[in-house]
Scaffold this motif. Structure first.
Motif, PDB file in Angstrom:
ATOM      1  N   TRP A 174      -4.999  -0.664  -7.281  1.00  0.00           N
ATOM      2  CA  TRP A 174      -5.458  -0.459  -8.091  1.00  0.00           C
ATOM      3  C   TRP A 174      -6.157  -0.639  -9.221  1.00  0.00           C
ATOM      4  O   TRP A 174      -5.472  -2.153  -9.548  1.00  0.00           O
TER       5      TRP A 174
ATOM      6  N   PHE B 275      -2.563   1.948  -2.140  1.00  0.00           N
ATOM      7  CA  PHE B 275      -2.988   0.751  -2.545  1.00  0.00           C
ATOM      8  C   PHE B 275      -1.659   0.139  -3.241  1.00  0.00           C
ATOM      9  O   PHE B 275      -0.753   0.385  -3.678  1.00  0.00           O
TER      10      PHE B 275
ATOM     11  N   ARG C 163     -11.820   5.752  -5.454  1.00  0.00           N
ATOM     12  CA  ARG C 163     -10.833   6.056  -4.284  1.00  0.00           C
ATOM     13  C   ARG C 163     -10.534   7.267  -4.718  1.00  0.00           C
ATOM     14  O   ARG C 163      -9.891   7.218  -6.408  1.00  0.00           O
TER      15      ARG C 163
ATOM     16  N   VAL D 254     -10.481   0.409  -6.904  1.00  0.00           N
ATOM     17  CA  VAL D 254      -9.666  -0.025  -5.523  1.00  0.00           C
ATOM     18  C   VAL D 254     -10.160  -1.757  -5.492  1.00  0.00           C
ATOM     19  O   VAL D 254     -11.115  -1.415  -4.603  1.00  0.00           O
TER      20      VAL D 254
ATOM     21  N   TYR E  37       0.745  -1.349   0.085  1.00  0.00           N
ATOM     22  CA  TYR E  37       0.216  -0.029   0.178  1.00  0.00           C
ATOM     23  C   TYR E  37       1.087   1.788  -0.090  1.00  0.00           C
ATOM     24  O   TYR E  37       1.013   2.230   0.937  1.00  0.00           O
TER      25      TYR E  37
END
Length: 360
Positions: free
Chosen positions: A218, A257, A250, A224, A179
C-alpha cells in the motif's frame, strides 16, 4: 417631468459605466459571472492594483526533528505607499485532495495555530510583506504541500510550498505473513514502527536509489505498487523495463497487501546492546529498559542504518517481534553484497541479541 427623467437616466448611466464599489480603501472592478468577457467565477479584482503572492518553485528538503521555514512573500503591483492590514492563512493540502487542514491564521501580530501544529508554528515577518511559516520540531506527518494565502479585503491570492523530508522507505509485513493488511491496518502498522505510510513520490525516489522489492504494498494514495530495479519472471517478467509496478487503486477495506513505510532521521540513537547472554523477546525488552532505553522499532533501525550508517552483523530482536540487523558496509558472512537491513522474520521461539533505542 421630462427634465427629471433625463437626470435620473444620466445618474443610472453614470453608475453603470463609471461608478465602482468602494471597500477597504480601494475601488473594485466586478467581473460578471457570464460567458462573455468575464471569467465565470464572479471574482473581484482591485481596480488598477494587483496582489501578488510569491513562493519557491522547488521543494524544501529537511529532516524530522528540525526547524524549517516555508518562504512566502507578497507585494502589490503597482507598489503601495502605505502598508495595509492583511490576513494570512496557512493550510496543508491532503494527499487525497479532500478538505485542507488549517495550520495557522494571522492578522497583524495576532495568530492562531491548529491541531497537531498548535504551539509548533509561527510567522516569520522580517519585512512588511513577508508571510513565511516557521515549523518547529518537524514530524513525519508534516511532509507535503502547504498553501500560503494572503487576504486583503475581497482580494485573495495564494501560493504553494512543498516540504519534503529526507528519509528511507522500507517494505513491511506483519508477524502473520505476506499480504495480511488492508489500507487502514497498513497505516497503523507503519505508525507502530515509528514511520508513516509512504507516498508514491517517496517510493519513486527510493527506487531511483536502488530499492528492489517484489511484494506489492500500500501507498498513501490508496494504490498498491512495488519497485523493481532488476526485472525477473516472478516480478512482472524479464521483458518489462525496471520501474514501479502498479496494481492501481484498491479497496481500502476489502483488499490485503503489504505496505511501504517511510521514516526520517532520529532524535535518539539505536544500538546493539552488549549482553552476557542471548535473550527471549520479553527478556530483550526488559534488558533495554534496564539500560534506560526501549527496544527499537523497525523504522528506527532503518533510520539509524540510513542516516548514521549503523553496521552490525549481529541479529537482534525488535519491538514487533522480528529479528533483523543493519549492514552499511557489506562483507562476507553478513548477507548479500548490497547494504541493507537483513531480516530473519518472526521466530516463534529462540534467543537472540537486541537493538535498543535511547533518546539523546
Amino acid at each position: 417631468m421630462l427634465l427629471l427623467s433625463l437626470v435620473v437616466m444620466l445618474l443610472q448611466l453614470g453608475r453603470g459605466c463609471c461608478g465602482l464599489p468602494f471597500y477597504n480603501g480601494f475601488y473594485y472592478d466586478h467581473v460578471m459571472n457570464d460567458k462573455g468577457n468575464g471569467n465565470g467565477n464572479g471574482e473581484v479584482h482591485f481596480n488598477g492594483v494587483k496582489l501578488v503572492v510569491e513562493t519557491p518553485e522547488d521543494a524544501i528538503f529537511t529532516y524530522r526533528g528540525a526547524n524549517v521555514t516555508l518562504p512566502c512573500r507578497y507585494h502589490y503591483e503597482p507598489k503601495l505607499e502605505t502598508p495595509r492590514k492583511i490576513r494570512i492563512k496557512w493550510s496543508k493540502l491532503r494527499e487525497d485532495n479532500t478538505k485542507e487542514r488549517d495550520v495557522l491564521v494571522a492578522i497583524g501580530l495576532k495568530h492562531r495555530s491548529f491541531g497537531e501544529f498548535r504551539g509548533r508554528v509561527h510567522l516569520r515577518q522580517r519585512g512588511e510583506q513577508e508571510a513565511s511559516l516557521v515549523i518547529s520540531d518537524l514530524r513525519l506527518q508534516d511532509y507535503g504541500k502547504y498553501r500560503c494565502e494572503v487576504i486583503d479585503g475581497l482580494e485573495d491570492e495564494s501560493g504553494i510550498v512543498e516540504l519534503e523530508l529526507r528519509g528511507v522507505v522500507f517494505p513491511y509485513q506483519p508477524h502473520h505473513g505476506r499480504y495480511r493488511l488492508n489500507f487502514h491496518e497498513a497505516k497503523k502498522a507503519c505508525e507502530e514502527q515509528d514511520a508513516v505510510i509512504a507516498s508514491f513520490e517517496q517510493l519513486f525516489k527510493s527506487w531511483e536509489e536502488g530499492l528492489d522489492w517484489c511484494n506489492a504494498g500500500w501507498l498513501l494514495d490508496g494504490t498498491v505498487q512495488y519497485p523493481i530495479s532488476l526485472p525477473r519472471e516472478p516480478c512482472g517478467g524479464k521483458r518489462l523495463a525496471p520501474g514501479i509496478r502498479s496494481y492501481g487503486e484498491r479497496h481500502k477495506n476489502l483488499h490485503y497487501f503489504d505496505v511501504f513505510c517511510f521514516s526520517s532521521a532520529l532524535k535518539g540513537k539505536v544500538y546493539y546492546l552488549v549482553h552476557p547472554e542471548k535473550l527471549t523477546l520479553e527478556e530483550a525488552k526488559q534488558a533495554c529498559q534496564d539500560d534506560r532505553a526501549e527496544i527499537a522499532k523497525v523504522g528506527q533501525l532503518y533510520a539509524a542504518w540510513k542516516f548514521f550508517s549503523l553496521d552490525r552483523c549481529d541479529a537482534g530482536w525488535l519491538a514487533d517481534g522480528s529479528i533483523r540487523y543493519p549492514i552499511a558496509f557489506p562483507r562476507p558472512n553478513c548477507g548479500p553484497p548490497e547494504p541493507g537491513v537483513r531480516s530473519f522474520g518472526f521466530p516463534d521461539k529462540g534467543k537472540f541479541g537486541v537493538y535498543c533505542y535511547k533518546l539523546n
